[in-house]
Design an enzyme around this catalytic site. Structure first.
Site, mmCIF file in Angstrom:
data_model
loop_
_atom_site.group_PDB
_atom_site.id
_atom_site.type_symbol
_atom_site.label_atom_id
_atom_site.label_comp_id
_atom_site.label_asym_id
_atom_site.label_seq_id
_atom_site.Cartn_x
_atom_site.Cartn_y
_atom_site.Cartn_z
ATOM 1 N N CYS A 2 31.477 19.889 56.311
ATOM 2 C CA CYS A 2 31.455 19.373 57.679
ATOM 3 C C CYS A 2 31.187 20.505 58.657
ATOM 4 C CB CYS A 2 32.738 18.677 58.097
ATOM 5 S SG CYS A 2 33.118 17.221 57.151
ATOM 6 N N ARG A 27 26.148 22.363 55.945
ATOM 7 C CA ARG A 27 27.534 22.198 55.521
ATOM 8 C C ARG A 27 27.854 20.744 55.163
ATOM 9 N NH1 ARG A 27 30.850 26.554 57.263
ATOM 10 N NH2 ARG A 27 32.634 25.211 56.979
ATOM 11 N N TRP A 75 30.395 15.653 55.800
ATOM 12 C CA TRP A 75 30.322 15.535 54.344
ATOM 13 C C TRP A 75 31.516 14.675 53.969
ATOM 14 C CZ3 TRP A 75 33.236 16.589 49.975
ATOM 15 C CH2 TRP A 75 32.548 16.593 48.756
ATOM 16 N N ASN A 101 37.256 18.999 60.177
ATOM 17 C CA ASN A 101 36.794 19.406 58.851
ATOM 18 C C ASN A 101 38.044 19.675 58.035
ATOM 19 O OD1 ASN A 101 35.528 20.520 56.613
ATOM 20 N ND2 ASN A 101 35.354 22.554 57.560
ATOM 21 N N GLY A 102 38.139 19.091 56.832
ATOM 22 C CA GLY A 102 39.327 19.290 55.997
ATOM 23 C C GLY A 102 39.832 17.954 55.496
ATOM 24 N N GLU A 487 23.031 29.573 35.122
ATOM 25 C CA GLU A 487 22.654 29.569 36.537
ATOM 26 C C GLU A 487 21.289 28.885 36.728
ATOM 27 O OE1 GLU A 487 23.990 29.866 39.251
ATOM 28 O OE2 GLU A 487 22.441 30.382 40.688
ATOM 29 N N LYS A 491 20.686 25.594 39.049
ATOM 30 C CA LYS A 491 19.710 25.547 40.152
ATOM 31 C C LYS A 491 18.830 24.323 40.016
ATOM 32 C CE LYS A 491 21.077 27.581 42.409
ATOM 33 N NZ LYS A 491 22.196 28.455 42.364
ATOM 34 N N GLU A 494 20.815 20.913 40.647
ATOM 35 C CA GLU A 494 21.314 20.604 41.990
ATOM 36 C C GLU A 494 20.198 20.311 42.996
ATOM 37 O OE1 GLU A 494 23.784 23.689 43.700
ATOM 38 O OE2 GLU A 494 22.518 25.247 42.860
ATOM 39 N N HIS A 510 24.783 24.095 17.017
ATOM 40 C CA HIS A 510 26.060 23.381 16.867
ATOM 41 C C HIS A 510 26.079 22.070 17.633
ATOM 42 C CE1 HIS A 510 27.656 26.859 14.776
ATOM 43 N NE2 HIS A 510 27.073 27.601 15.716
ATOM 44 N N LYS A 609 27.435 23.205 51.534
ATOM 45 C CA LYS A 609 27.404 24.636 51.257
ATOM 46 C C LYS A 609 28.776 25.236 51.004
ATOM 47 C CE LYS A 609 25.245 28.536 50.968
ATOM 48 N NZ LYS A 609 24.521 28.685 49.702
HETATM 49 C C1 F6R Z 1 25.323 26.505 43.631
HETATM 50 C C2 F6R Z 1 26.321 26.821 44.631
HETATM 51 C C3 F6R Z 1 27.734 26.493 44.350
HETATM 52 C C4 F6R Z 1 28.649 27.605 44.858
HETATM 53 C C5 F6R Z 1 30.111 27.198 44.683
HETATM 54 C C6 F6R Z 1 31.053 28.308 45.106
HETATM 55 O O1 F6R Z 1 24.052 26.868 44.045
HETATM 56 O O2 F6R Z 1 26.010 27.316 45.678
HETATM 57 O O3 F6R Z 1 27.935 26.252 43.008
HETATM 58 O O4 F6R Z 1 28.377 28.766 44.154
HETATM 59 O O5 F6R Z 1 30.384 26.064 45.449
HETATM 60 O O6 F6R Z 1 30.887 28.639 46.436
HETATM 61 P P1 F6R Z 1 31.351 30.030 47.007
HETATM 62 O O7 F6R Z 1 30.566 31.093 46.349
HETATM 63 O O8 F6R Z 1 31.099 29.930 48.469
HETATM 64 O O9 F6R Z 1 32.811 30.150 46.678
#
Ligand code: F6R
Length: 614
Positions: A2, A27, A75, A101-102, A487, A491, A494, A510, A609
């Protein structure tokens, strides 16, 4: 999660708030809304489902006059994304507007009580109880908004960052925080509120980061006043914002994610600047130097993180164990915090987080604190909650990351972990001088090598359309490239919504090998250093089952190229630094596939984010 923005000053609020919402949209972006106290003293609220652009459209024929207002991009947690659940929320007498937010954990009990007292609710949100509770306290005790807010917040359990305006007090704006970040910007005769600095940076570089349980009272013509929940005055500490406008704009790139991928040579230079000294063959990290004894005597290191940061943590484990010979455990923060883990007072708990606000990682730290461990943070956002919760740490200096999918923050985390491993190795004497000199010199060369990889972007973009048919991908790697496989898969899933799994290459036999057929693309990171022969055998196993192989290989490779359907080269480097290079083509591959599929790469569905709720 948010986005919150607020403005009070001499200018028209609406354009500032809308621009702020656009900046905060990363966000959360399922609905948006704005509340303004118009020039005629009326409180106007406009809300829409969907993105900020929808809200802008709605506002085109409305009265958006007024020099005080708050706005929100959501969000969803409680209640589906729709107009009724969008913020701002209004109090019973339609005079107080609030954004949040929260998560309010005791909202059900509060709501029931307020309903029994005749207050009406029109949304499914937890937020609405805060504004109604404030109104109820004002009504029953006949007190002002300023007095009612701390009383209401004392009855609320959970996390919040809130901003409030009141039709009857158009020269006042109130903000408060507990568990969710909030910043107050101070301009000339004006105040700004932001859930982060992005909506503020264009107007002022003077900010106050509200601390846990603090309330900010902004009154026209007066200095900022900050109190705690017991109304005790606190002198606000005004800090200088360290980000620039340029850093939060796209700068000619189609998407923030692409810009951030391309920024990586520079962000790595920034993250190593002043810390890496190739002339001396040394690394100097003040967080380690200042706490040398703690690190030298540590029984072990536990790294807590989520998502991409967890992948960086895994690479960090391999580096620290190999180079500095300290045992490292890597934990998902969300599991660690709830499973009564064994933590010794001579453990060091490292939290890795881009945002510095991730709720589970913060909670993991708080748990470790109760067991007496030394807490160290590796974060990107300066002044965020995790750096303030830890005993020491170091920033990754990647600059603002706006694309929801983490790219430059990840490589900056990995390079910071490399610095940490090298610095610990020096203190512990676990590698000889020649090895250290060689590693330090090579780390310095990594940004140039990334620049070289980025030149092949076009080849990767040309490959992307081939894979729009795919419903699944597998990513394989061994050793240092195993977390890179995780990773790469994250990517892709998502931002393109194609299901993708990362595996240690040898684990394929396995179980996952059952998935391989002529349709399944398998991305194999098969760089020369490490268990090259072993991974060649793994590729053969896929090949003989007709899987489609996309390999990431070291420059000049012949064997893997021969058996792959498509290959991308990366420059050679030390084995422990390979992830800093092998990650880049995987970021580009995910990006281009998502673009070809028409996805919104910067704001993928359902994601946000900064994950400030658990
Ligand atoms: C993936 C991504 C998320 C963050 C995760 C942790 O691209 O961005 O998986 O890595 O939400 O967020 P932070 O690093 O802000 O604690």
């Amino acid at each position: 999660m948010c986005g919150i923005v607020g403005y009070m000053g001499p200018k028209e609020a609406a354009p500032i708030l809308i621009k702020g919402l656009h900046r905060l949209e990363y966000r959360g972006y399922d609905s948006a809304g704005i509340a303004l106290i118009n020039g005629n003293g009326k409180l106007s609220i406009y809300k829409t489902k969907g993105k900020v652009a929808n809200l802008e459209k709605l506002l085109s024929d409305k009265d958006v006059s007024g020099c005080v207002g708050i706005a929100h991009t959501r969000w969803a947690t409680h209640g589906e994304p729709n107009e009724a659940n969008a913020h701002p929320h209004l109090s019973e007498h339609n005079n107080i507007a609030l954004i949040h937010n929260g998560i309010i954990e005791n909202y059900k009990a509060l709501k029931e009580e307020l309903v029994s007292k005749g207050y009406h609710f029109y949304s499914d949100t937890d937020t609405e109880v805060i504004v109604q509770l404030i109104q109820y306290i004002m009504d029953t005790h006949k007190i002002s908004l300023t007095e009612a807010v701390p009383q209401a917040l004392a009855n609320v359990i959970g996390a919040y960052a809130i901003a409030i305006i009141d039709k009857d007090n158009p020269d006042v704006m109130i903000a408060a925080r507990k568990g969710s970040p909030l910043i107050v910007g101070i301009g000339k005769d004006e105040f700004f509120i932001g859930s982060d600095a992005t909506p503020i940076v264009e107007y002022t570089d003077k900010v106050v980061y509200l601390e846990e349980g603090q309330i900010a009272l902004m009154e026209r013509g007066k200095e900022l006043q900050v109190t705690d929940l017991n109304k005790i005055n606190i002198s606000p500490v005004v800090k200088k914002l360290e980000i620039s406008l340029e850093e939060i704009e796209k700068g000619g790139f189609a998407d923030f994610m692409l810009k951030e991928i391309y920024e990586q040579p520079q962000t790595l230079r920034n993250s190593m600047s002043g810390r890496l000294h190739p002339d001396l063959g040394e690394v100097r990290l003040s967080g380690i130097i200042d706490n040398k004894e703690k690190f030298l005597n540590a029984r072990r290191i536990i790294i807590c993180a989520c998502g991409t940061s967890w992948h960086a943590a895994l690479i960090g484990k391999y580096m620290i164990e190999e180079i500095a010979r300290i045992p490292v455990e890597v934990e998902y923060s969300s599991e660690f915090r709830y499973r009564n883990p064994v933590i010794y007072d001579d453990d060091i708990v490292i939290a890795i987080s881009q945002s510095g606000e991730t709720a589970d990682t913060l909670a993991a730290l708080k748990l470790a604190r109760t067991k007496g461990a030394f807490l160290f943070g590796i974060c990107n956002v300066v002044g965020s909650s995790i750096p303030r919760e830890t005993d020491s740490g170091c920033y990754t200096h990647a600059g603002p990351e706006i694309g929801v999918a983490s790219t430059k923050a990840f490589t900056a985390q990995v390079s910071t972990l490399a610095l940490l491993a090298l610095s610990l190795a020096k203190e512990k004497g676990t590698i000889d001088d020649a090895t250290r000199l060689r590693l330090v010199a090579e780390l310095q060369r990594i940004p140039d090598k990334i620049e070289k990889i980025l030149k092949h972007d076009r080849n990767i973009s040309m490959l992307a359309p081939i894979f729009t048919y795919a419903r699944n991908f597998i990513y394989l790697g061994r050793g240092y490239n195993y977390p890179v496989a995780l990773e790469g898969a994250l990517k892709l899933k998502e931002i393109s919504y194609i299901h993708a799994e990362g595996y240690p290459a040898a684990e394929m036999k396995h179980g996952p090998i059952a998935l391989i057929d002529e349709e399944l693309p398998v991305v194999v990171i098969a760089t020369r250093k490490g268990k090259y022969d072993k991974i060649v055998s793994n590729i053969q196993e896929i090949k003989s089952r007709k899987g489609k192989i996309i390999s990431i290989v070291t420059e000049g490779d012949v064997d893997v190229r021969k058996i792959s359907d498509w290959s991308f080269e990366i420059p050679d480097t030390e084995e422990c630094f390979v992830p800093l290079l092998s990650t880049i083509p995987l970021q580009l591959l995910a990006y281009h596939i998502a673009v070809v599929k028409g996805r919104n790469v910067d704001q993928p569905r359902n994601l946000a984010k900064s994950v400030t709720v658990e």
